[in-house]
Scaffold this active site. Structure first.
Site, PDB file in Angstrom:
ATOM      1  N   PHE A  45      -7.840   0.520   2.692  1.00 11.53           N
ATOM      2  CA  PHE A  45      -6.586  -0.213   2.814  1.00 11.53           C
ATOM      3  C   PHE A  45      -6.057  -0.027   4.229  1.00 11.53           C
ATOM      4  O   PHE A  45      -6.511   0.856   4.967  1.00 11.53           O
ATOM      5  CB  PHE A  45      -5.550   0.313   1.818  1.00 11.53           C
ATOM      6  CG  PHE A  45      -5.870   0.020   0.387  1.00 11.53           C
ATOM      7  CD1 PHE A  45      -6.138  -1.268  -0.029  1.00 11.53           C
ATOM      8  CD2 PHE A  45      -5.882   1.032  -0.558  1.00 11.53           C
ATOM      9  CE1 PHE A  45      -6.424  -1.548  -1.361  1.00 11.53           C
ATOM     10  CE2 PHE A  45      -6.167   0.767  -1.886  1.00 11.53           C
ATOM     11  CZ  PHE A  45      -6.437  -0.522  -2.289  1.00 11.53           C
ATOM     12  N   ALA A  46      -5.061  -0.841   4.595  1.00 17.87           N
ATOM     13  CA  ALA A  46      -4.435  -0.625   5.897  1.00 17.87           C
ATOM     14  C   ALA A  46      -3.960   0.818   6.000  1.00 17.87           C
ATOM     15  O   ALA A  46      -4.098   1.452   7.046  1.00 17.87           O
ATOM     16  CB  ALA A  46      -3.278  -1.594   6.098  1.00 17.87           C
ATOM     17  N   GLU A  47      -3.369   1.333   4.923  1.00 21.01           N
ATOM     18  CA  GLU A  47      -3.000   2.749   4.887  1.00 21.01           C
ATOM     19  C   GLU A  47      -3.171   3.333   3.495  1.00 21.01           C
ATOM     20  O   GLU A  47      -2.924   2.652   2.492  1.00 21.01           O
ATOM     21  CB  GLU A  47      -1.545   2.983   5.330  1.00 21.01           C
ATOM     22  CG  GLU A  47      -1.367   3.208   6.815  1.00 21.01           C
ATOM     23  CD  GLU A  47      -1.375   1.901   7.583  1.00 21.01           C
ATOM     24  OE1 GLU A  47      -1.747   1.901   8.767  1.00 21.01           O
ATOM     25  OE2 GLU A  47      -1.016   0.878   6.977  1.00 21.01           O
ATOM     26  N   THR A  48      -3.585   4.587   3.479  1.00 22.72           N
ATOM     27  CA  THR A  48      -3.501   5.431   2.292  1.00 22.72           C
ATOM     28  C   THR A  48      -2.412   6.459   2.562  1.00 22.72           C
ATOM     29  O   THR A  48      -2.436   7.134   3.597  1.00 22.72           O
ATOM     30  CB  THR A  48      -4.830   6.143   2.008  1.00 22.72           C
ATOM     31  OG1 THR A  48      -5.827   5.165   1.677  1.00 22.72           O
ATOM     32  CG2 THR A  48      -4.690   7.120   0.852  1.00 22.72           C
ATOM     33  N   HIS A  77       5.072  -0.107   4.874  1.00 23.89           N
ATOM     34  CA  HIS A  77       4.719  -0.550   3.522  1.00 23.89           C
ATOM     35  C   HIS A  77       4.202   0.594   2.662  1.00 23.89           C
ATOM     36  O   HIS A  77       4.467   0.643   1.458  1.00 23.89           O
ATOM     37  CB  HIS A  77       3.716  -1.713   3.574  1.00 23.89           C
ATOM     38  CG  HIS A  77       2.285  -1.324   3.717  1.00 23.89           C
ATOM     39  ND1 HIS A  77       1.712  -1.016   4.928  1.00 23.89           N
ATOM     40  CD2 HIS A  77       1.293  -1.201   2.791  1.00 23.89           C
ATOM     41  CE1 HIS A  77       0.438  -0.724   4.745  1.00 23.89           C
ATOM     42  NE2 HIS A  77       0.157  -0.828   3.458  1.00 23.89           N
TER      43      HIS A  77
END
Length: 211
Positions: A45-48, A77
């Site tokens: 994902f873009a971020e974890t 987000h």
């Protein structure tokens, strides 16, 4: 074998399969950074977001964010997603506070049927960045830069922003976050955010870009 609770959250969305996806993972204690990075890379994902309870006077949890290729200093987000997970577990809780490594204390609180998140303002100043302009492919009206690696290219109109086709390998070499923005036709602003240096060519919705 270690078992870690995992949530997949669509942030900035009013329906499934929309907005920006984040993984939220609750830890009892911090794992080695290499392990956190490997999990972020596998999730893709873009971020974890990783959270660890701390219960200090100023915060309730510690929070860190990992993109597929690097830890990031601020992520809107995934902060909102983390707040959603924790507030959903306790209907009587009105807010949750996160201590971060580089962005200070961030708070997510209930707002009507949703949430609001407070992010630190990121100061930028006008500055030339010819290499980034060349990689973006269109010359903006203005370029604004932050020492924290945020680079804002202001274009004349929404159509130009939508039509951009950046040279992602070139942007990755430059490092940082590249925000292309313009006045919107039906909204105050439109924006696209490119962060290829962390393994994400284009982020679908970026809270920190609006800070």
């Amino acid at each position: 074998m270690l078992s870690i609770p995992y949530w997949h959250v669509d942030a900035f969305a009013d329906r499934p399969f929309a907005g920006n996806q984040a993984a939220v993972m609750e830890l009892d204690a911090w794992l080695d950074d290499a392990v956190l990075q490997a999990i972020g890379a596998e999730n893709m994902f873009a971020e974890t977001a990783f959270v660890v309870r701390n219960g200090s006077e100023v915060s309730d949890w510690e929070l860190r964010w990992f993109a597929p290729e690097a830890e990031v200093q601020l992520c809107g987000h995934a902060t909102l997603a983390s707040g959603h997970v924790l507030l959903s577990r306790d209907p009587g809780l009105e807010r949750v506070r996160f201590q971060t490594r580089q962005a200070g204390v961030l708070e997510v609180r209930r707002q009507g049927a949703g949430y609001e998140v407070g992010l630190p303002a990121i100061a930028t100043e006008p500055g030339a960045f010819a290499e980034a302009v060349a990689a973006l492919g269109e010359t903006p009206c203005e370029v604004w830069r932050s020492p924290l690696g945020y680079n804002v290219a202001l274009y004349e109109d929404e159509a130009t922003v939508r039509a951009l086709s950046p040279d992602f390998p070139a942007l990755a070499v430059l490092g940082g976050q590249f925000i292309a923005t313009a006045p919107g036709r039906d909204t105050d602003v439109v924006s696209r955010v490119f962060v290829p240096g962390t393994g994400i060519d284009e982020d679908s919705v970026t809270g920190s870009a609006h800070a």
